[in-house]
Design an enzyme around this catalytic site. Sequence first.
Site, PDB file in Angstrom:
ATOM      1  N   SER A 265      12.123   0.555  10.279  1.00  0.00           N
ATOM      2  CA  SER A 265      12.514  -0.777   9.802  1.00  0.00           C
ATOM      3  C   SER A 265      13.681  -1.295  10.622  1.00  0.00           C
ATOM      4  CB  SER A 265      12.931  -0.714   8.331  1.00  0.00           C
ATOM      5  OG  SER A 265      14.212  -0.115   8.203  1.00  0.00           O
ATOM      6  N   ASP A 266      13.799  -2.615  10.720  1.00  0.00           N
ATOM      7  CA  ASP A 266      15.065  -3.161  11.190  1.00  0.00           C
ATOM      8  C   ASP A 266      16.093  -2.911  10.088  1.00  0.00           C
ATOM      9  OD1 ASP A 266      16.954  -4.407  12.750  1.00  0.00           O
ATOM     10  OD2 ASP A 266      15.697  -6.135  13.204  1.00  0.00           O
ATOM     11  N   TRP A 267      17.370  -2.917  10.473  1.00  0.00           N
ATOM     12  CA  TRP A 267      18.437  -2.513   9.557  1.00  0.00           C
ATOM     13  C   TRP A 267      18.602  -3.553   8.453  1.00  0.00           C
ATOM     14  CZ3 TRP A 267      17.188   0.510  13.108  1.00  0.00           C
ATOM     15  CH2 TRP A 267      17.808   1.730  13.345  1.00  0.00           C
TER      16      TRP A 267
END
Length: 727
Positions: A265-267
């Site tokens: 995932s992106d943060w």
Amino acid sequence: MKRSFFIGLIYSIIVYCVSAQEPSKPIYLDDSKPLEQRVEDALSRMTLEEKIAMVHAQSKFSSAGCSRLGIPEVWMSDGPHGIRPEPLWDAFKPAGWTNDSCTAFPALTCLAATFDPQLALEYGKAIGEEARYRKKDILLGPGVNIYRTPLNGRNFEYMGEDPYLASRMVVPYIQGVQQNGVAACLKHFALNNQERWRHNINVEVSDRALYEIYLPAFKAGVQEGNVWAVMGAYNLFRGQHCSHHDLLLNKILKNEWSFDGVVVSDWGGVYDTDESARNGLDIEMGTWSDGLTNGRAFAYDDYFLARPFLDKIKSGELPQQLLDDKVRRVLRLVFRTNMDRNRPWGSFATDAHAAISRRIAEQGIVLLKNETQLFPVSVGQYDRILVVGENAVKSLTVGGGSSELKAKKEISPLEGLIEKYGEKTIHYTLGYTSEPQKYDADSLRQVALALAKSADLVIYIGGLNKDHYQDCEAFDRKSFDLPYDQNDLIERLLEVNKNTGVIIISGNGVAMPWIEQVPALIQSWYLGSQAGNAMANVISGEVNPSGKLPFTIPKKLEDNGANSFGPSVYPGDSINVYYKEDILVGYRWFDTKKIEPQFPFGFGLSYTSFNYGKLTTDNKEYSKTDVIRLSCSITNTGGKDGAETLQIYSSQRHPSLPRPLKELKAFKKVSLKAGETKTVSFTIPVKDLAFFDDERHEWVVEQDRFTLSLATSSADIRSSVRIKVVE
């Protein structure tokens, strides 16, 4: 009997003890065994809790291994332009190490502008060596989101507006990184084409545009580059967040494309346990932060794929098979990276990496205008050269969000020019400022104009920077104009000294109201550690510029497709954004709508001249399984060695669905000595002439006539051949 019994018993015990001291090696530790056997063996030995620990973060930039089985943690670092300084365990703030100053490589817009896949391979290999040396297992890059609007704050991290160009450049970059036993992480999948409202904007786009424009570079990275990791995007697509998106991650990425790596995932891009468990996410990172701030402290056990996921498996609400598939992928990554005993050791901030960084920068700089032959400027040609502009001295490896770097050395443009021409020749004044609280803008302007009057040559070095609302993560630009009243300054400099060359440093196109008055213009980029040396080498003519624009620069913002419809098409209403320009992105829009750009895609001048032979083909009719072979000659007719990028565009005569006027299908960068002639060959599989039929959900090559054109930009066709595709 008793004696023999005891002798036998003692012998059995000895045999048992000896065999117990030499147990067979577990399959997962034996790298001579097939990868999938090792994965299944390790998986079978893990507890449910150990599996859960591997699919979510344990720190800001790592996920857990399994210490009981000797399986290491997975460590990640932001890219894609260099290895970021070491962060604190639970914060994005740097930890303050003294040995983590890296090589800053040019931004990916610059790499794309080289039109040179070999340089992309060298870039990937060098940055992969730095990641390996720093003991990183995943490099969070490269980015291949398509340049849809020049206002996107993060365009500088991507590879331009054309899906074919991005596809050809990203594959060798990935291969270079992964030679080091470090996973590249292709991002941001998908449709992350603006920073404004990036966490909650929902993209509505047709399947045709999705498959023809926004997915090809990702597909190439997966199927040709064999990338080991993919990062989900922040935005939503058709109402679902991209970091746990059934269509994008399950159906397209893992099913259609057979991706066997991990989805990260992106943060702060994860919002739900059930969706992230079912819809293709494998490692959850940065939850309860926006990717740039600290968020909740030490919340890792509460992540959506942590305790909540474990509880739902134990209660039977979610099947354990979902977890096992994620852990298989993480184990596959581990065996490819930090449990590969044959991976090299890497190297960090070396002279060799600085040389690669400089060469990429030199090859990416684009000469846009040179009517009076102002450039090149030979050493000793002028007694007094005035350099004006903040970007001549401002550090451009810092700022910009997650791509910010701590460079071991950053040579500014001013330093490079002083080194090239000498302190007696080069004089400097700021001219404008991005920090009005520190300087009086009018005073800076007046000083610059006064000094310019007496200069033999003025070199203006301005553009954008990596401050908020410039080229920066989380912020889109507010205007197409240059910031800090630079347009006014440039126009007034030209009034007092017509011998003024302008250099724009940016990752985006900008408005150029002064373009008719300026005699020479260079488009530069965020060039990294060797920025000053690279720029000075091009200005002096030691390096002949050969870069080509990886995006179209419009005359005015409203000429750009995404900016021509109104706010619903860009930036949206904070909830939805509608891609009404559809497949007509970049030059496809300008060509088809017959709008003249300021500078077209693929454009770039040289200090030498070229003559182009006619394009020829080996046949006039092709079946759908054939490969088209094209060739032409090119001659360097000038007095300097140089390089030219030949581009092949295709157009279909009578398509059953609307198509752009032309589409890039091949390119090749050719180096020629002065007076030299070369024959250049191209191969284009007929299947690459296809369009995506969204009703049939398949790529279609129709029986029809096609025109293949040799060009030096999307707006400069030199010759064409016509072919026919038959059954």
